[in-house]
Enzyme design. Structure first.
Site, PDB file in Angstrom:
ATOM      1  N   HIS A  25       0.831  -1.195   0.000  1.00 42.85           N
ATOM      2  CA  HIS A  25       0.000   0.000   0.000  1.00 42.85           C
ATOM      3  C   HIS A  25       0.870   1.251   0.000  1.00 42.85           C
ATOM      4  O   HIS A  25       2.082   1.177   0.143  1.00 42.85           O
ATOM      5  CB  HIS A  25      -0.938   0.018   1.211  1.00 42.85           C
ATOM      6  N   ALA A  26       0.217   2.387  -0.167  1.00 42.29           N
ATOM      7  CA  ALA A  26       0.851   3.706  -0.053  1.00 42.29           C
ATOM      8  C   ALA A  26      -0.027   4.537   0.866  1.00 42.29           C
ATOM      9  O   ALA A  26      -1.143   4.135   1.215  1.00 42.29           O
ATOM     10  CB  ALA A  26       0.959   4.372  -1.427  1.00 42.29           C
TER      11      ALA A  26
END
Length: 137
Positions: free
Chosen positions: A52-53
């Site tokens: 994820h970011a």
């Protein structure tokens, strides 16, 4: 320290025959106030964490024990950082995709974050991430 670029940061270390000591201070070794700390451990062989970011959160990752690799992707370039020393940490600015893999037995990853937990800050879809980063430019 550049706050828009992922980078390895060497932490202070005091070597002593009784054992070594290192530490982290916000705004000195990190460009942010620490709002949250969490750790990852007992990761089964072959598993990948992250994926994820963040839209706003910045992080600092330290391998307190063992080793692991951190793949960072800004949507254009990918780079792998191998963390295996407790006196080095990896600063990750917001807007960077991350995956943590290749955990050694008994590894312990400490993550310091600039924000409290907020599910809305996460980007889990890689294609959305790439579009989101392109729109910001």
């Amino acid at each position: 320290m550049k706050t828009n670029v992922a980078q390895l940061i060497e932490l202070p270390k005091f070597l002593d025959k009784r054992g070594n000591l290192s530490f982290i201070e916000e705004f000195k070794h990190l460009p942010f106030k620490i709002e949250r700390a969490y750790w990852v451990y007992d990761v089964p062989g072959g598993e990948v964490r992250g994926g994820h970011a963040y839209k706003d959160n910045q992080e600092f990752i330290v391998a307190l024990s063992g080793s692991f690799d951190v793949l960072l992707d800004d949507g254009i370039e990918k780079k792998v950082f191998s963390l295996n020393r407790s006196y080095y940490g990896l600063y990750i600015p917001k807007g960077i995709w991350r995956e943590i893999s290749n955990f050694s037995t008994n590894s312990l990853a400490l993550i310091l974050a600039s924000t409290s937990y907020n599910q809305e800050d996460y980007i889990y879809d890689y294609n959305y991430f790439r579009n989101y980063m392109h729109e910001k430019d």
